[in-house]
Write an enzyme that holds these catalytic residues in place. Structure first.
Site, PDB file in Angstrom:
ATOM      1  N   ASP A  10       0.843  -1.196   0.000  1.00  0.00           N
ATOM      2  CA  ASP A  10       0.000   0.000   0.000  1.00  0.00           C
ATOM      3  C   ASP A  10       0.875   1.242   0.000  1.00  0.00           C
ATOM      4  OD1 ASP A  10      -2.443  -1.462   0.078  1.00  0.00           O
ATOM      5  OD2 ASP A  10      -2.114  -1.852   2.197  1.00  0.00           O
ATOM      6  N   LYS A  32       0.419  -7.787  -3.102  1.00  0.00           N
ATOM      7  CA  LYS A  32      -0.940  -7.295  -3.366  1.00  0.00           C
ATOM      8  C   LYS A  32      -0.846  -5.837  -3.811  1.00  0.00           C
ATOM      9  CE  LYS A  32      -4.157  -6.137  -0.045  1.00  0.00           C
ATOM     10  NZ  LYS A  32      -4.902  -4.921  -0.412  1.00  0.00           N
ATOM     11  N   ASP A  59      -5.992  -6.289  -6.206  1.00  0.00           N
ATOM     12  CA  ASP A  59      -7.131  -6.171  -5.288  1.00  0.00           C
ATOM     13  C   ASP A  59      -7.989  -4.974  -5.681  1.00  0.00           C
ATOM     14  OD1 ASP A  59      -8.769  -6.167  -3.048  1.00  0.00           O
ATOM     15  OD2 ASP A  59      -7.230  -5.407  -1.694  1.00  0.00           O
ATOM     16  N   LYS A  61     -11.490  -5.305  -6.355  1.00  0.00           N
ATOM     17  CA  LYS A  61     -12.853  -5.525  -5.842  1.00  0.00           C
ATOM     18  C   LYS A  61     -13.927  -5.071  -6.826  1.00  0.00           C
ATOM     19  CE  LYS A  61     -11.524  -4.939  -0.950  1.00  0.00           C
ATOM     20  NZ  LYS A  61     -10.136  -4.443  -1.057  1.00  0.00           N
ATOM     21  N   LEU A  62     -13.979  -5.680  -8.004  1.00  0.00           N
ATOM     22  CA  LEU A  62     -14.943  -5.260  -9.015  1.00  0.00           C
ATOM     23  C   LEU A  62     -16.388  -5.534  -8.583  1.00  0.00           C
ATOM     24  CD1 LEU A  62     -12.230  -5.379 -10.604  1.00  0.00           C
ATOM     25  CD2 LEU A  62     -13.584  -5.950 -12.615  1.00  0.00           C
ATOM     26  N   ASP A  64     -20.100  -4.543 -10.649  1.00  0.00           N
ATOM     27  CA  ASP A  64     -20.863  -3.812 -11.671  1.00  0.00           C
ATOM     28  C   ASP A  64     -21.786  -4.814 -12.340  1.00  0.00           C
ATOM     29  OD1 ASP A  64     -21.657  -1.929 -13.686  1.00  0.00           O
ATOM     30  OD2 ASP A  64     -19.735  -0.932 -13.499  1.00  0.00           O
ATOM     31  N   PRO A  66     -22.960  -7.715 -14.877  1.00  0.00           N
ATOM     32  CA  PRO A  66     -22.136  -8.844 -15.314  1.00  0.00           C
ATOM     33  C   PRO A  66     -21.316  -8.573 -16.577  1.00  0.00           C
ATOM     34  CG  PRO A  66     -24.258  -9.650 -14.548  1.00  0.00           C
ATOM     35  CD  PRO A  66     -24.329  -8.150 -14.511  1.00  0.00           C
ATOM     36  N   ASN A  67     -21.925  -7.975 -17.582  1.00  0.00           N
ATOM     37  CA  ASN A  67     -21.216  -7.776 -18.845  1.00  0.00           C
ATOM     38  C   ASN A  67     -20.002  -6.855 -18.684  1.00  0.00           C
ATOM     39  OD1 ASN A  67     -21.043  -8.102 -21.763  1.00  0.00           O
ATOM     40  ND2 ASN A  67     -21.561  -5.925 -21.831  1.00  0.00           N
ATOM     41  N   THR A  68     -20.161  -5.816 -17.880  1.00  0.00           N
ATOM     42  CA  THR A  68     -19.044  -4.880 -17.658  1.00  0.00           C
ATOM     43  C   THR A  68     -17.913  -5.566 -16.885  1.00  0.00           C
ATOM     44  OG1 THR A  68     -20.604  -3.050 -17.650  1.00  0.00           O
ATOM     45  CG2 THR A  68     -18.470  -2.638 -16.630  1.00  0.00           C
ATOM     46  N   THR A 119     -15.151  -5.622   6.275  1.00  0.00           N
ATOM     47  CA  THR A 119     -15.087  -5.588   7.744  1.00  0.00           C
ATOM     48  C   THR A 119     -15.481  -4.214   8.282  1.00  0.00           C
ATOM     49  OG1 THR A 119     -12.730  -5.287   7.444  1.00  0.00           O
ATOM     50  CG2 THR A 119     -13.466  -7.456   8.180  1.00  0.00           C
ATOM     51  N   ARG A 181      -0.982  -9.751  12.563  1.00  0.00           N
ATOM     52  CA  ARG A 181       0.075  -9.043  13.301  1.00  0.00           C
ATOM     53  C   ARG A 181       0.922 -10.055  14.061  1.00  0.00           C
ATOM     54  NH1 ARG A 181      -1.311  -5.830  10.352  1.00  0.00           N
ATOM     55  NH2 ARG A 181      -1.820  -3.628  10.612  1.00  0.00           N
ATOM     56  N   GLN A 190      -6.152  -1.990  12.847  1.00  0.00           N
ATOM     57  CA  GLN A 190      -6.875  -3.270  12.780  1.00  0.00           C
ATOM     58  C   GLN A 190      -7.449  -3.574  14.160  1.00  0.00           C
ATOM     59  OE1 GLN A 190      -7.509  -4.909  10.132  1.00  0.00           O
ATOM     60  NE2 GLN A 190      -5.828  -4.810   8.648  1.00  0.00           N
ATOM     61  N   ARG A 211       1.606  -3.605   6.909  1.00  0.00           N
ATOM     62  CA  ARG A 211       2.541  -2.822   7.708  1.00  0.00           C
ATOM     63  C   ARG A 211       3.553  -3.599   8.550  1.00  0.00           C
ATOM     64  NH1 ARG A 211      -2.398   0.867   9.335  1.00  0.00           N
ATOM     65  NH2 ARG A 211      -3.346  -1.145   8.823  1.00  0.00           N
TER      66      ARG A 211
HETATM   67  O1  C5P Z   1      -1.073  -3.073   6.945  1.00  0.00           O
HETATM   68  P1  C5P Z   1      -2.056  -4.193   7.125  1.00  0.00           P
HETATM   69  O2  C5P Z   1      -1.411  -5.539   7.427  1.00  0.00           O
HETATM   70  O3  C5P Z   1      -3.155  -3.843   8.100  1.00  0.00           O
HETATM   71  O4  C5P Z   1      -2.723  -4.335   5.681  1.00  0.00           O
HETATM   72  C1  C5P Z   1      -3.757  -5.239   5.425  1.00  0.00           C
HETATM   73  C2  C5P Z   1      -4.190  -5.139   3.990  1.00  0.00           C
HETATM   74  O5  C5P Z   1      -5.373  -5.929   3.830  1.00  0.00           O
HETATM   75  C3  C5P Z   1      -4.554  -3.731   3.522  1.00  0.00           C
HETATM   76  O6  C5P Z   1      -4.219  -3.637   2.131  1.00  0.00           O
HETATM   77  C4  C5P Z   1      -6.045  -3.663   3.729  1.00  0.00           C
HETATM   78  O7  C5P Z   1      -6.683  -2.777   2.859  1.00  0.00           O
HETATM   79  C5  C5P Z   1      -6.458  -5.109   3.421  1.00  0.00           C
HETATM   80  N1  C5P Z   1      -7.712  -5.535   4.039  1.00  0.00           N
HETATM   81  C6  C5P Z   1      -7.939  -5.538   5.401  1.00  0.00           C
HETATM   82  N2  C5P Z   1      -9.140  -5.966   5.914  1.00  0.00           N
HETATM   83  C7  C5P Z   1     -10.113  -6.378   5.098  1.00  0.00           C
HETATM   84  C8  C5P Z   1      -9.909  -6.393   3.717  1.00  0.00           C
HETATM   85  C9  C5P Z   1      -8.682  -5.951   3.217  1.00  0.00           C
HETATM   86  O8  C5P Z   1      -7.059  -5.187   6.157  1.00  0.00           O
HETATM   87  N3  C5P Z   1     -11.236  -6.816   5.607  1.00  0.00           N
END
Ligand code: C5P
Length: 234
Positions: A10, A32, A59, A61-62, A64, A66-68, A119, A181, A190, A211
């Site tokens: 990110d 990712k 990542d 996350k589409l 829309d 179905p055709n698009t 989430t 973590r 988180q 992170r």
């Molecule tokens: O830095 P960190 O480990 O928290 O990053 C987690 C990654 O997972 C980020 O790219 C975040 O957008 C993604 N993510 C998340 N929780 C979700 C879906 C995606 O932390 N439910």
């Protein structure tokens, strides 16, 4: 399917991404690339990371009609990414169209997984704003089952839900789980976190780690620690 660690890159600039990837002279982690980097830098960033030898989870996350989604997926498939995703809320017809668009003339395709409920959406908001009255855990499992029935490969979920998803959708249905973590690292924003070792125990197939690796003093060492806890520890 083997377990693996996906590093969430990110970053807001190509310079930061390149400096980060340069810290991995030996390994080629699965990375990712999310909306921020893709919208800022375009498809070239995907080609560059691929050319460096990394597998890529794009990542985006589409969601829309179905055709698009089918046509957009055909474009992403041509970028030679390894994993992409859609919102399960787009319904089975959309997920089936996504699969069709992704499949290349030779029959190969990237893995396709679904986001169930974000989430950031809690039960109260679901009820009040979306008029969905079922408990959130039930909604998540139903969305996962819809994704499986549409032929998708798995879902993004919390490691804490991975066991239940496998129970509902089968052991071979992939669980890709963020919110990871180390026992001794900061939780950042988180709320509910899981260590790589616990994620392994519950049954995650891929952990997505940002992170704890991207901001570590020695990212390669932090990545190896993740691999050791998640992949090597029997
Ligand atoms: O830095 P960190 O480990 O928290 O990053 C987690 C990654 O997972 C980020 O790219 C975040 O957008 C993604 N993510 C998340 N929780 C979700 C879906 C995606 O932390 N439910």
């Amino acid at each position: 399917m083997g377990k693996d660690v996906i590093v969430a890159c990110d970053f807001d600039s190509r310079e930061k991404l390149t400096a980060f990837l340069d810290r991995f002279p030996e390994e080629k982690p699965f990375v990712k690339i999310g909306m921020e980097m893709f919208y800022a830098l375009g498809p070239d960033v995907v080609r560059e990371v691929k050319a460096r030898g990394h597998r890529i989870f794009l990542d985006l996350k589409l969601h829309d009609i179905p055709n698009t989604v089918k046509k957009a997926m055909a474009v992403l498939s041509g970028l030679d990414v390894d994993m992409v995703n859609v919102h399960a809320a787009g319904t089975r017809a959309m997920m089936e169209a996504a699969l069709e668009g992704l499949t290349r003339p030779d029959g190969s395709r990237p893995l396709l997984i679904a986001v169930t409920q974000l989430t950031s959406t809690d039960e109260e908001r679901m009820r009040r704003e979306l008029l969905i009255d079922a408990p959130i855990a039930e909604v998540v499992m139903r969305y996962a089952a819809n994704a499986r029935d549409a032929g998708l490969d798995g879902v993004v979920c919390s490691p804490l839900e991975a066991g239940k998803v496998h129970e509902t959708c089968g052991a071979g249905f992939l669980t890709v789980t963020p919110g990871i973590r180390f026992a001794d690292s900061a939780k950042d924003d988180q709320a509910r976190v899981t260590t790589p070792a616990l994620a392994r125990q519950i049954g995650s197939d891929y952990i997505v780690v940002g992170r704890p690796i991207t901001t570590a003093e020695d990212p390669a060492a932090a990545y190896r620690r993740c691999l050791k806890e998640f992949v090597d520890n029997a």
